[in-house]
Motif scaffolding. Structure first.
Motif, PDB file in Angstrom:
ATOM      1  N   UNK A 271     -35.126   5.108  -9.797  1.00 53.08           N
ATOM      2  CA  UNK A 271     -34.778   6.471 -10.205  1.00 53.08           C
ATOM      3  C   UNK A 271     -33.342   6.825  -9.797  1.00 53.08           C
ATOM      4  N   UNK A 272     -32.944   6.437  -8.606  1.00 50.05           N
ATOM      5  CA  UNK A 272     -31.584   6.747  -8.146  1.00 50.05           C
ATOM      6  C   UNK A 272     -30.537   6.114  -9.057  1.00 50.05           C
ATOM      7  N   UNK A 273     -30.770   4.873  -9.459  1.00 50.63           N
ATOM      8  CA  UNK A 273     -29.820   4.197 -10.337  1.00 50.63           C
ATOM      9  C   UNK A 273     -29.774   4.863 -11.713  1.00 50.63           C
ATOM     10  N   UNK A 274     -30.932   5.218 -12.266  1.00 54.89           N
ATOM     11  CA  UNK A 274     -30.966   5.880 -13.576  1.00 54.89           C
ATOM     12  C   UNK A 274     -30.279   7.243 -13.504  1.00 54.89           C
ATOM     13  N   UNK A 275     -30.455   7.945 -12.387  1.00 57.04           N
ATOM     14  CA  UNK A 275     -29.794   9.246 -12.222  1.00 57.04           C
ATOM     15  C   UNK A 275     -28.285   9.136 -12.382  1.00 57.04           C
TER      16      UNK A 275
ATOM     17  N   UNK B 214     -25.810  -1.666 -19.463  1.00 58.66           N
ATOM     18  CA  UNK B 214     -27.031  -1.708 -18.665  1.00 58.66           C
ATOM     19  C   UNK B 214     -26.983  -2.729 -17.533  1.00 58.66           C
ATOM     20  N   UNK B 215     -26.384  -3.889 -17.765  1.00 58.07           N
ATOM     21  CA  UNK B 215     -26.415  -4.916 -16.723  1.00 58.07           C
ATOM     22  C   UNK B 215     -25.645  -4.458 -15.488  1.00 58.07           C
ATOM     23  N   UNK B 216     -24.445  -3.915 -15.688  1.00 51.19           N
ATOM     24  CA  UNK B 216     -23.650  -3.501 -14.530  1.00 51.19           C
ATOM     25  C   UNK B 216     -24.124  -2.175 -13.948  1.00 51.19           C
ATOM     26  N   UNK B 217     -24.701  -1.304 -14.777  1.00 49.96           N
ATOM     27  CA  UNK B 217     -25.133   0.013 -14.290  1.00 49.96           C
ATOM     28  C   UNK B 217     -26.487  -0.036 -13.598  1.00 49.96           C
ATOM     29  N   UNK B 218     -27.338  -0.961 -14.021  1.00 48.00           N
ATOM     30  CA  UNK B 218     -28.701  -0.977 -13.470  1.00 48.00           C
ATOM     31  C   UNK B 218     -29.174  -2.371 -13.047  1.00 48.00           C
ATOM     32  N   UNK B 219     -29.149  -3.327 -13.970  1.00 48.42           N
ATOM     33  CA  UNK B 219     -29.813  -4.614 -13.719  1.00 48.42           C
ATOM     34  C   UNK B 219     -29.210  -5.367 -12.544  1.00 48.42           C
TER      35      UNK B 219
END
Length: 425
Positions: A137-141, A151-156
């Motif tokens: 959740x923190x990363x998606x926020x 997506x890879x650098x922002x979350x994965x």
């Protein structure tokens, strides 16, 4: 020679360069040729023996003392050439690591794996569920209001790296450094990197070693509740060797946990979203029935095979599928091919989130060298995907932003970047 897909389908096998970076973008036509024509294939250009069917790869994995994992020197050199003097001089500024899990055979492998497995017990992994959800959740926020992200650098990249760093007891503020070091080890594994990239990677590996030796010594003086401290204060008394592990042993284990706990899971998270957006019918099935998510995760692992290939060395003259193999020959176990073997997986090139036998894939290897972090990877994916699909509405690719290029790496496979769009929250 460099060949395009139609050429791979019709030209003689010996004319195909199996290490061509372009072939690595889509190795599946080549894998299909190998399975059909030469399931055990000795490449006359390299002398490397490829094993490509599900059944034969399992045969190799059932004989770890015949087909050895003691390939540390080949792994360090990318398995396609030696470490030159300049690179060796850089690496000499650090520590000579001891083969432990990935590049060791029993009894040493058994000893080190037993110690390391304590970090991934069923109970420990299950207790991480709420924590992994919070990190997700923190990363998606951090990007959900933008309506788009890479997506890879922002979350994965961040989810598995945060989890492993916290578990190890390493400071979160150094996360970017951890990722850079992980990438350096991937360069070393790649087999197709140029000299400049390898020299840069060697310098980063030495930096990694000095950083973690400082942490090791701090935890030796003052124990804490984390994996590094557990490893530092563990001994080998159960194996008749009542001593603590030295720097070379500890660094080897930490290196494997850092890379295995990060890169393959990051690639699998990215691939899962890529496959769902690429297959709208499968996306609709998962959204309509969340109980399909565990199967979707297994199918993602099968379809991608983040560890696409792995090395073995024959310790004696032997046979694989009736083909003689000589002592000392390098063997390339092609997990990505096994996971597309139609003899085991019906319609293997179809992405099917309800595939009945998806979990029998070999994405985590098999036998005594099955990935030690597999339970944690499944837990991270199993928690992350329901949250991602709930919070990121109307998922789609960003127009004109994606090349869908894969990492040019012999052993590891994954999309380099994935630009997605969604309804802003």
């Amino acid at each position: 020679m460099t060949l395009n897909a139609p050429d791979i389908a019709r030209c003689p096998l010996h004319e195909i360069n199996a290490f061509d970076p372009e072939l690595l973008q889509d190795p599946y036509p080549y894998f299909a040729r190998l399975r059909a024509e030469a399931p055990v294939y000795r490449d006359p250009n390299t002398g490397i023996v490829s094993v490509s069917t599900y059944e034969l790869i399992n045969e190799v994995n059932r004989q770890p003392l015949v087909f050895s994992n003691d390939f540390a020197a080949q792994l360090q050199s990318g398995s396609t050439g030696g470490v030159d003097a300049e690179e060796a001089a850089i690496l000499a500024q650090g520590w000579q690591v001891t083969p432990t899990m990935l590049t060791a055979d029993p009894p040493a492998h058994t000893r080190y794996r037993k110690l390391s497995a304590k970090a991934f017990t069923y109970k420990r992994v299950e207790l991480m569920a709420d924590y992994v959800a919070r990190v997700t959740h923190d990363l998606i926020d951090g990007f959900v209001r933008d309506g788009q992200c890479e997506f890879k650098s922002a979350f994965a990249n961040h989810l598995p790296m945060t989890v492993i760093a916290d578990s190890l007891g390493a400071p979160r503020q150094d996360m970017d450094r951890f990722h850079a070091w992980s990438e350096a080890f991937i360069v070393q594994l790649g087999g197709v990197s140029d000299k400049a990239a390898r020299l840069e990677a060697a310098a980063k590996i030495v930096e990694f070693q000095h950083y973690f030796v400082d942490i090791i010594e701090a935890k030796r003086r003052q124990p804490t509740d984390d994996i590094i401290s557990d490893l530092v204060h563990a001994d080998l008394s159960e194996e008749g060797d009542p001593r603590k592990m030295d720097h070379g042993e500890l660094l080897s284990i930490l290196q494997q946990l850092l890379v295995a706990g990060n890169e393959t899971t990051a690639h699998s998270l990215t691939a899962g979203l890529y496959y769902l957006i690429s297959h709208p019918d499968q996306m609709a099935r998962v959204l309509a029935d969340p109980e399909l998510i565990p199967g979707f995760i297994e199918e993602t692992l099968r379809f991608l095979s983040p560890t696409n290939n792995m090395w073995r060395i024959a310790t004696r003259d032997a046979e694989i599928g009736g083909v003689p193999v000589k002592r000392g020959e390098m063997i390339l176990v092609r997990y990505g091919s096994a996971n597309r073997d139609g003899g085991h997986f019906p319609d293997p090139d179809c992405f099917d989130v309800a595939r009945e036998n998806a979990r029998s894939h070999l994405a985590f290897g098999a036998g005594i060298h099955t990935c030690i972090g597999a339970p944690l990877a499944r837990k991270e994916m199993g928690i992350a995907f329901p949250i991602l699909l709930e919070r990121l509405k109307t998922l789609r690719f960003q127009d004109g932003r994606n090349s869908f290029r894969y990492s040019p790496n012999v052993l590891l496979r994954g999309v380099l970047e994935l630009h997605i769009a969604f309804d802003p929250a």
